[in-house]
Design a protein around this motif. Structure first.
Motif, mmCIF file in Angstrom:
data_model
loop_
_atom_site.group_PDB
_atom_site.id
_atom_site.type_symbol
_atom_site.label_atom_id
_atom_site.label_comp_id
_atom_site.label_asym_id
_atom_site.label_seq_id
_atom_site.Cartn_x
_atom_site.Cartn_y
_atom_site.Cartn_z
ATOM 1 N N GLY A 1 38.660 -7.950 47.355
ATOM 2 C CA GLY A 1 39.076 -7.905 46.190
ATOM 3 C C GLY A 1 39.407 -6.666 45.367
ATOM 4 O O GLY A 1 39.758 -6.421 44.441
ATOM 5 N N GLU A 2 38.952 -5.608 46.361
ATOM 6 C CA GLU A 2 39.190 -3.957 45.890
ATOM 7 C C GLU A 2 40.238 -3.464 46.226
ATOM 8 O O GLU A 2 40.778 -3.045 47.305
ATOM 9 N N SER A 3 41.314 -3.502 45.218
ATOM 10 C CA SER A 3 42.646 -2.878 45.644
ATOM 11 C C SER A 3 42.712 -1.270 45.898
ATOM 12 O O SER A 3 41.754 -0.586 45.350
ATOM 13 N N SER A 4 43.687 -1.115 46.731
ATOM 14 C CA SER A 4 43.716 0.348 46.868
ATOM 15 C C SER A 4 45.093 0.872 47.514
ATOM 16 O O SER A 4 45.964 -0.085 47.531
ATOM 17 N N SER A 5 45.252 2.091 47.738
ATOM 18 C CA SER A 5 46.689 2.453 48.296
ATOM 19 C C SER A 5 46.408 3.371 49.479
ATOM 20 O O SER A 5 45.433 4.157 49.559
ATOM 21 N N LEU A 6 47.349 3.257 50.399
ATOM 22 C CA LEU A 6 47.336 3.950 51.645
ATOM 23 C C LEU A 6 48.664 4.960 51.501
ATOM 24 O O LEU A 6 49.654 4.584 51.021
ATOM 25 N N ASN A 7 48.616 6.236 51.748
ATOM 26 C CA ASN A 7 49.658 7.133 51.696
ATOM 27 C C ASN A 7 50.414 7.635 53.039
ATOM 28 O O ASN A 7 49.815 7.861 53.956
ATOM 29 N N CYS A 8 51.692 7.930 52.852
ATOM 30 C CA CYS A 8 52.338 8.423 54.136
ATOM 31 C C CYS A 8 53.129 9.357 53.595
ATOM 32 O O CYS A 8 54.246 8.994 52.824
ATOM 33 N N SER A 9 53.107 10.736 53.978
ATOM 34 C CA SER A 9 53.778 11.642 53.530
ATOM 35 C C SER A 9 54.526 12.192 54.823
ATOM 36 O O SER A 9 54.221 12.162 55.760
ATOM 37 N N TYR A 10 55.871 12.411 54.478
ATOM 38 C CA TYR A 10 56.836 12.673 55.392
ATOM 39 C C TYR A 10 57.792 13.956 55.308
ATOM 40 O O TYR A 10 58.114 14.435 54.372
ATOM 41 N N THR A 11 58.379 14.366 56.384
ATOM 42 C CA THR A 11 59.184 15.460 56.365
ATOM 43 C C THR A 11 60.175 15.248 57.334
ATOM 44 O O THR A 11 59.975 14.946 58.569
ATOM 45 N N VAL A 12 61.614 14.869 56.978
ATOM 46 C CA VAL A 12 62.605 14.651 57.580
ATOM 47 C C VAL A 12 64.041 15.432 57.401
ATOM 48 O O VAL A 12 64.091 15.929 56.144
ATOM 49 N N SER A 13 64.863 15.620 58.386
ATOM 50 C CA SER A 13 65.948 16.321 57.869
ATOM 51 C C SER A 13 67.023 15.390 56.892
ATOM 52 O O SER A 13 67.692 16.070 56.262
ATOM 53 N N GLY A 14 66.686 14.031 57.163
ATOM 54 C CA GLY A 14 67.503 13.221 56.416
ATOM 55 C C GLY A 14 67.115 11.926 56.582
ATOM 56 O O GLY A 14 67.039 11.596 57.538
ATOM 57 N N LEU A 15 66.317 11.328 55.508
ATOM 58 C CA LEU A 15 65.852 9.918 55.613
ATOM 59 C C LEU A 15 66.780 8.767 55.896
ATOM 60 O O LEU A 15 68.028 8.520 55.135
ATOM 61 N N ARG A 16 66.758 8.170 57.071
ATOM 62 C CA ARG A 16 67.635 6.947 57.356
ATOM 63 C C ARG A 16 66.637 5.691 57.245
ATOM 64 O O ARG A 16 67.117 4.625 57.923
ATOM 65 N N GLY A 17 65.410 5.723 56.677
ATOM 66 C CA GLY A 17 64.596 4.572 56.663
ATOM 67 C C GLY A 17 63.181 4.996 56.981
ATOM 68 O O GLY A 17 62.720 5.976 57.580
ATOM 69 N N LEU A 18 62.413 4.534 56.238
ATOM 70 C CA LEU A 18 60.868 4.613 56.139
ATOM 71 C C LEU A 18 60.362 3.171 56.463
ATOM 72 O O LEU A 18 60.709 2.208 55.671
ATOM 73 N N PHE A 19 59.310 3.296 57.504
ATOM 74 C CA PHE A 19 59.166 1.654 58.032
ATOM 75 C C PHE A 19 57.544 1.471 57.901
ATOM 76 O O PHE A 19 56.928 2.648 58.250
ATOM 77 N N TRP A 20 57.140 0.422 57.604
ATOM 78 C CA TRP A 20 55.609 0.178 57.654
ATOM 79 C C TRP A 20 55.448 -0.820 58.485
ATOM 80 O O TRP A 20 56.011 -1.881 58.617
ATOM 81 N N TYR A 21 54.303 -0.742 59.338
ATOM 82 C CA TYR A 21 53.923 -1.686 60.426
ATOM 83 C C TYR A 21 52.435 -1.925 60.184
ATOM 84 O O TYR A 21 51.622 -1.063 59.729
ATOM 85 N N ARG A 22 52.114 -3.186 60.730
ATOM 86 C CA ARG A 22 50.310 -3.304 60.804
ATOM 87 C C ARG A 22 50.427 -3.786 62.260
ATOM 88 O O ARG A 22 50.940 -4.294 63.163
ATOM 89 N N GLN A 23 48.984 -3.078 62.793
ATOM 90 C CA GLN A 23 48.712 -3.359 64.075
ATOM 91 C C GLN A 23 47.176 -3.810 64.134
ATOM 92 O O GLN A 23 46.306 -3.025 63.870
ATOM 93 N N ASP A 24 47.148 -4.631 64.946
ATOM 94 C CA ASP A 24 45.703 -5.472 65.085
ATOM 95 C C ASP A 24 45.405 -4.847 66.415
ATOM 96 O O ASP A 24 46.041 -4.576 67.487
ATOM 97 N N PRO A 25 44.046 -4.857 66.707
ATOM 98 C CA PRO A 25 43.292 -4.290 67.981
ATOM 99 C C PRO A 25 43.885 -5.158 69.078
ATOM 100 O O PRO A 25 43.989 -6.260 69.068
ATOM 101 N N GLY A 26 44.581 -4.500 70.102
ATOM 102 C CA GLY A 26 44.720 -4.816 71.405
ATOM 103 C C GLY A 26 46.365 -5.522 71.221
ATOM 104 O O GLY A 26 46.850 -6.260 72.072
ATOM 105 N N LYS A 27 46.968 -5.479 70.076
ATOM 106 C CA LYS A 27 48.197 -5.972 69.780
ATOM 107 C C LYS A 27 49.236 -5.027 69.505
ATOM 108 O O LYS A 27 49.155 -3.657 69.379
ATOM 109 N N GLY A 28 50.547 -5.345 69.708
ATOM 110 C CA GLY A 28 51.360 -4.647 69.295
ATOM 111 C C GLY A 28 51.830 -4.657 67.727
ATOM 112 O O GLY A 28 51.488 -5.152 67.082
ATOM 113 N N PRO A 29 52.423 -3.463 67.405
ATOM 114 C CA PRO A 29 52.840 -3.294 65.880
ATOM 115 C C PRO A 29 53.614 -4.489 65.440
ATOM 116 O O PRO A 29 54.588 -4.883 65.972
#
Lengths: 110, 113
Positions: free
Chosen positions: A16-44
Motif C-alpha cells: 500500500g506504500e506508493s513509491s517511484s523508481l528512477n531511470c536516468s539515461y544518456t543516448v545520442s537520440g532516443l528511439r524508445g525507452l522500455f520498462w521490463y519486469r523480471q522475476d527470479p529465475g525468469k526472463g524479463p
C-alpha cells in the motif's frame, strides 16, 4: 556512449506504500525507452514503451513517465505480487539493440 | 504457448568443453537478440541477428563465441572452450521487424566447472 542508470538499487515497501523508481539515461537520440519486469529465475517481461518526453503509460498499479533525461516508474498501492526486479532500457537512433540498466529490486511486504 | 523457447534451461560444462544454446523466436518474429546476465548485474547485449545475417555483434567477445540464425531452425549461440567466467544466464529475445519491443525467453543457465 549510451548509458542507463537506475536508482535505487533496492527498495523495500510496505503493502500500500506508493513509491517511484528512477531511470536516468544518456543516448545520442532516443528511439524508445522500455520498462521490463523480471522475476527470479525468469526472463524479463515487457511492460511499457515510451517514445517522447511527456508521454505516460499505465498498467494496473504501474505508471511510466518520460522526460528528456529520465523516466519514472510509479507504483501506486503496491501488493506483494509486485515484488520483482524492474529493468529500464533505451534504444538509440543509431542501433537496434536495447541498452539495459542494472535494475531496481523491489520487495513489497504485507 | 508461442513464446520464445530456449533450451537447454540448465547446462553444466567442464572447462574446455563447448556449450550450445538454442533459441526459437516467437511465431512471426524474424529478429533475434542474445543477452548475458551475471548475478547482480544487468543484461549485457551480445549479438543481434536476422535470418541468415548477423546485424550487430558489437557485444560478442572476439574469441570463442559465435552465433547464427539459419534460414531453417533455431538461433544458436555457441561458446567454444568454455572458462569459468562464462558461467552466466544467457537470454534470447525476439522482436517483430526490429520494433524494439523485445520478448524474452526463460534463459539458459550455464555453469562451468
Amino acid at each position: 556512449e549510451d548509458q542507463v542508470t537506475q536508482s535505487p538499487e533496492a527498495l523495500r515497501l510496505q503493502e500500500g506504500e506508493s513509491s517511484s523508481l528512477n531511470c536516468s539515461y544518456t543516448v545520442s537520440g532516443l528511439r524508445g525507452l522500455f520498462w521490463y519486469r523480471q522475476d527470479p529465475g525468469k526472463g524479463p517481461e515487457f511492460l511499457f514503451t515510451l517514445y517522447s518526453a511527456g508521454e505516460e503509460k499505465e498498467k494496473e498499479r504501474l505508471k511510466a513517465t518520460l522526460t528528456k533525461k529520465e523516466s519514472f516508474l510509479h507504483i501506486t498501492a503496491p501488493k506483494p505480487e509486485d515484488s520483482a526486479t524492474y529493468l529500464c532500457a533505451v534504444r538509440s537512433d543509431n542501433t537496434d539493440k536495447l541498452i539495459f540498466g542494472t535494475g531496481t529490486r523491489l520487495q513489497v511486504f504485507p | 504457448n508461442a513464446g520464445v523457447m530456449q533450451n537447454p534451461r540448465h547446462l553444466v560444462r567442464r572447462r574446455g568443453q563447448e556449450a550450445r544454446l538454442r533459441c526459437s523466436p516467437m511465431k512471426g518474429h524474424s529478429h533475434v537478440y542474445w543477452y548475458r546476465q551475471l548475478p547482480e548485474e544487468g543484461l549485457k547485449f551480445m549479438v543481434y541477428l536476422q535470418k541468415e545475417n548477423i546485424i550487430d555483434e558489437s557485444g560478442m567477445p572476439k574469441e570463442r563465441f559465435s552465433a547464427e540464425f539459419p534460414k531453417e531452425g533455431p538461433s544458436i549461440l555457441r561458446i567454444q572452450q568454455v572458462v569459468r567466467g562464462d558461467s552466466a544466464a544467457y537470454f534470447c529475445a525476439s522482436s517483430h521487424r526490429g520494433t524494439g519491443e523485445l520478448f524474452f525467453g526463460e534463459g539458459s543457465r550455464l555453469t562451468v566447472l
